[in-house]
Design a protein around this motif. Structure first.
Motif, PDB file in Angstrom:
ATOM      1  N   LEU A  92      -7.790  29.054  -2.951  1.00 49.15           N
ATOM      2  CA  LEU A  92      -7.721  27.825  -3.737  1.00 49.15           C
ATOM      3  C   LEU A  92      -6.994  26.725  -2.971  1.00 49.15           C
ATOM      4  CD1 LEU A  92      -8.250  26.463  -6.489  1.00 49.15           C
ATOM      5  CD2 LEU A  92      -6.012  27.307  -7.196  1.00 49.15           C
ATOM      6  N   LEU A  93      -5.890  27.081  -2.325  1.00 44.06           N
ATOM      7  CA  LEU A  93      -5.139  26.090  -1.544  1.00 44.06           C
ATOM      8  C   LEU A  93      -5.957  25.592  -0.353  1.00 44.06           C
ATOM      9  CD1 LEU A  93      -1.626  27.781  -1.583  1.00 44.06           C
ATOM     10  CD2 LEU A  93      -2.419  25.892  -3.005  1.00 44.06           C
ATOM     11  N   ALA A  94      -6.665  26.503   0.320  1.00 46.68           N
ATOM     12  CA  ALA A  94      -7.481  26.101   1.472  1.00 46.68           C
ATOM     13  C   ALA A  94      -8.651  25.219   1.033  1.00 46.68           C
ATOM     14  CB  ALA A  94      -7.993  27.334   2.209  1.00 46.68           C
ATOM     15  N   LEU A  95      -9.267  25.541  -0.094  1.00 48.51           N
ATOM     16  CA  LEU A  95     -10.360  24.703  -0.601  1.00 48.51           C
ATOM     17  C   LEU A  95      -9.866  23.316  -1.002  1.00 48.51           C
ATOM     18  CD1 LEU A  95     -12.391  27.280  -2.699  1.00 48.51           C
ATOM     19  CD2 LEU A  95     -13.158  26.101  -0.640  1.00 48.51           C
ATOM     20  N   ALA A  96      -8.686  23.248  -1.607  1.00 47.25           N
ATOM     21  CA  ALA A  96      -8.123  21.952  -1.974  1.00 47.25           C
ATOM     22  C   ALA A  96      -7.809  21.125  -0.725  1.00 47.25           C
ATOM     23  CB  ALA A  96      -6.866  22.139  -2.815  1.00 47.25           C
ATOM     24  N   ALA A  97      -7.233  21.759   0.292  1.00 44.07           N
ATOM     25  CA  ALA A  97      -6.956  21.048   1.542  1.00 44.07           C
ATOM     26  C   ALA A  97      -8.256  20.589   2.196  1.00 44.07           C
ATOM     27  CB  ALA A  97      -6.163  21.936   2.497  1.00 44.07           C
ATOM     28  N   ALA A  98      -9.277  21.427   2.161  1.00 48.09           N
ATOM     29  CA  ALA A  98     -10.573  21.052   2.741  1.00 48.09           C
ATOM     30  C   ALA A  98     -11.181  19.870   1.999  1.00 48.09           C
ATOM     31  CB  ALA A  98     -11.526  22.241   2.722  1.00 48.09           C
ATOM     32  N   ALA A  99     -11.043  19.838   0.679  1.00 50.23           N
ATOM     33  CA  ALA A  99     -11.572  18.707  -0.088  1.00 50.23           C
ATOM     34  C   ALA A  99     -10.881  17.409   0.307  1.00 50.23           C
ATOM     35  CB  ALA A  99     -11.411  18.966  -1.583  1.00 50.23           C
ATOM     36  N   GLY A 100      -9.565  17.443   0.434  1.00 49.17           N
ATOM     37  CA  GLY A 100      -8.839  16.238   0.828  1.00 49.17           C
ATOM     38  C   GLY A 100      -9.172  15.780   2.239  1.00 49.17           C
ATOM     39  N   VAL A 101      -9.262  16.734   3.160  1.00 43.76           N
ATOM     40  CA  VAL A 101      -9.546  16.392   4.555  1.00 43.76           C
ATOM     41  C   VAL A 101     -10.971  15.863   4.707  1.00 43.76           C
ATOM     42  CG1 VAL A 101      -9.878  17.385   6.861  1.00 43.76           C
ATOM     43  CG2 VAL A 101      -7.824  17.916   5.560  1.00 43.76           C
ATOM     44  N   THR A 102     -11.928  16.517   4.077  1.00 44.29           N
ATOM     45  CA  THR A 102     -13.313  16.075   4.247  1.00 44.29           C
ATOM     46  C   THR A 102     -13.569  14.733   3.573  1.00 44.29           C
ATOM     47  OG1 THR A 102     -14.018  17.413   2.354  1.00 44.29           O
ATOM     48  CG2 THR A 102     -14.255  18.381   4.536  1.00 44.29           C
ATOM     49  N   ALA A 103     -12.853  14.452   2.486  1.00 44.08           N
ATOM     50  CA  ALA A 103     -13.003  13.140   1.852  1.00 44.08           C
ATOM     51  C   ALA A 103     -12.544  12.032   2.788  1.00 44.08           C
ATOM     52  CB  ALA A 103     -12.221  13.089   0.545  1.00 44.08           C
ATOM     53  N   ALA A 104     -11.510  12.296   3.543  1.00 45.76           N
ATOM     54  CA  ALA A 104     -10.966  11.274   4.444  1.00 45.76           C
ATOM     55  C   ALA A 104     -11.631  11.275   5.819  1.00 45.76           C
ATOM     56  CB  ALA A 104      -9.471  11.478   4.604  1.00 45.76           C
ATOM     57  N   SER A 105     -12.417  12.296   6.129  1.00 43.89           N
ATOM     58  CA  SER A 105     -12.981  12.399   7.477  1.00 43.89           C
ATOM     59  C   SER A 105     -13.979  11.290   7.791  1.00 43.89           C
ATOM     60  CB  SER A 105     -13.629  13.767   7.677  1.00 43.89           C
ATOM     61  OG  SER A 105     -14.762  13.914   6.854  1.00 43.89           O
ATOM     62  N   ALA A 106     -14.631  10.741   6.783  1.00 44.39           N
ATOM     63  CA  ALA A 106     -15.561   9.637   7.044  1.00 44.39           C
ATOM     64  C   ALA A 106     -14.828   8.405   7.549  1.00 44.39           C
ATOM     65  CB  ALA A 106     -16.348   9.303   5.786  1.00 44.39           C
ATOM     66  N   ARG A 116     -11.369   1.842   6.696  1.00 48.80           N
ATOM     67  CA  ARG A 116     -11.518   3.277   6.952  1.00 48.80           C
ATOM     68  C   ARG A 116     -11.724   4.085   5.673  1.00 48.80           C
ATOM     69  NH1 ARG A 116     -11.744   4.313  12.544  1.00 48.80           N
ATOM     70  NH2 ARG A 116     -11.057   2.365  13.451  1.00 48.80           N
ATOM     71  N   GLY A 117     -11.894   3.406   4.544  1.00 47.44           N
ATOM     72  CA  GLY A 117     -12.178   4.102   3.298  1.00 47.44           C
ATOM     73  C   GLY A 117     -10.992   4.822   2.691  1.00 47.44           C
ATOM     74  N   VAL A 118      -9.786   4.350   2.983  1.00 48.98           N
ATOM     75  CA  VAL A 118      -8.584   5.015   2.472  1.00 48.98           C
ATOM     76  C   VAL A 118      -8.524   4.995   0.943  1.00 48.98           C
ATOM     77  CG1 VAL A 118      -6.057   4.919   2.432  1.00 48.98           C
ATOM     78  CG2 VAL A 118      -7.285   4.734   4.593  1.00 48.98           C
ATOM     79  N   PRO A 119      -8.881   3.906   0.252  1.00 49.66           N
ATOM     80  CA  PRO A 119      -8.811   3.953  -1.215  1.00 49.66           C
ATOM     81  C   PRO A 119      -9.715   5.036  -1.823  1.00 49.66           C
ATOM     82  CG  PRO A 119      -8.928   1.684  -0.486  1.00 49.66           C
ATOM     83  CD  PRO A 119      -9.161   2.541   0.730  1.00 49.66           C
ATOM     84  N   ALA A 120     -10.915   5.163  -1.333  1.00 44.25           N
ATOM     85  CA  ALA A 120     -11.823   6.191  -1.862  1.00 44.25           C
ATOM     86  C   ALA A 120     -11.316   7.589  -1.537  1.00 44.25           C
ATOM     87  CB  ALA A 120     -13.226   5.989  -1.296  1.00 44.25           C
ATOM     88  N   ALA A 121     -10.852   7.789  -0.310  1.00 45.60           N
ATOM     89  CA  ALA A 121     -10.326   9.099   0.083  1.00 45.60           C
ATOM     90  C   ALA A 121      -9.075   9.436  -0.717  1.00 45.60           C
ATOM     91  CB  ALA A 121     -10.022   9.118   1.576  1.00 45.60           C
ATOM     92  N   ALA A 122      -8.229   8.446  -0.977  1.00 50.51           N
ATOM     93  CA  ALA A 122      -7.028   8.680  -1.776  1.00 50.51           C
ATOM     94  C   ALA A 122      -7.403   9.056  -3.203  1.00 50.51           C
ATOM     95  CB  ALA A 122      -6.135   7.445  -1.764  1.00 50.51           C
ATOM     96  N   GLY A 123      -8.436   8.430  -3.729  1.00 51.52           N
ATOM     97  CA  GLY A 123      -8.904   8.783  -5.065  1.00 51.52           C
ATOM     98  C   GLY A 123      -9.383  10.222  -5.143  1.00 51.52           C
ATOM     99  N   VAL A 124     -10.160  10.639  -4.164  1.00 53.78           N
ATOM    100  CA  VAL A 124     -10.634  12.025  -4.134  1.00 53.78           C
ATOM    101  C   VAL A 124      -9.463  12.984  -3.982  1.00 53.78           C
ATOM    102  CG1 VAL A 124     -11.996  13.693  -2.797  1.00 53.78           C
ATOM    103  CG2 VAL A 124     -12.936  11.434  -3.281  1.00 53.78           C
ATOM    104  N   LEU A 125      -8.511  12.635  -3.125  1.00 54.51           N
ATOM    105  CA  LEU A 125      -7.345  13.489  -2.927  1.00 54.51           C
ATOM    106  C   LEU A 125      -6.522  13.614  -4.213  1.00 54.51           C
ATOM    107  CD1 LEU A 125      -5.605  15.186  -1.033  1.00 54.51           C
ATOM    108  CD2 LEU A 125      -4.486  13.079  -0.302  1.00 54.51           C
TER     109      LEU A 125
END
Length: 189
Positions: free
Chosen positions: A42-56, A12-21
């Motif tokens: 800033l907090l919402a953008l950071a949360a969006a970055a983490g969520v979208t990285a893991a969404s794949a 599920r790509g957890v290592p890559a998503a964890a790296g981005v997070l």
């Protein structure tokens, strides 16, 4: 059991998503304000970055193989979505050494955006699961805020005040609906 979880996470790509997070958390901790409350954008953008990285990772490498597995997928899908929201919240809160108001904003943003990503995976496929959270956040960033208007507070929930009940209900509803639809339906092929 442990090998199965490791294989599931890798597929599920957890290592890559964890790296981005982790990179997002480091940037949030470095560039965030040192004193005082952080900007909710800033907090919402950071949360969006983490969520979208893991969404794949809301779909596996082979959807047909996932569908033929002898496992009951709905509980696992729901757990995947809830763990995603929790991981984004915890990692970003630790990076900010978050105080209570910031942690509440991160929790609300992570929950709502994760629900939108899960809904996007169920309706558009995991490849495009990032579009609903980014789209909603973009609208929230562009449209002027009206804290006294309940409808606007529900629409602009990622940027609403910490103690806003309509924003909290909207984020919770998005998480519940997104998790439920994704758990039952699974990702679109």
């Amino acid at each position: 059991m442990t090998n199965g979880l490791l294989l599931y996470g890798r597929s599920r790509g957890v290592p890559a998503a964890a790296g981005v997070l982790l990179v997002t958390a480091a940037l949030l901790g470095f560039f965030g304000p040192r004193a005082g409350a952080a900007d909710p954008r800033l907090l919402a953008l950071a949360a969006a970055a983490g969520v979208t990285a893991a969404s794949a990772g809301l779909a596996g490498q082979d959807p047909d193989l996932d569908r033929t597995a002898a496992l009951s997928w709905p509980p696992r899908r729901a757990a995947h979505v809830l763990l995603l929201a929790a991981a984004v919240t915890v990692v970003l809160a630790v990076a900010r050494v978050a105080e209570r108001p910031e942690a509440a904003l991160l929790l609300r943003a992570s929950a709502g955006l994760t629900g939108l990503a899960a809904l996007g995976a169920a309706l558009c496929g995991a490849v495009y699961a990032w579009t609903p959270p980014i789209g909603w956040l973009a609208v929230s960033l562009i449209v002027p805020q009206r804290p006294d208007d309940v409808l606007w507070t529900a629409v602009g929930w990622p940027l609403a005040a910490t103690d806003s009940a309509p924003a909290a209900w909207t984020a919770g509803l998005l998480l519940a609906v997104g998790t439920g639809v994704y758990a039952v339906r699974g990702p679109l092929r």
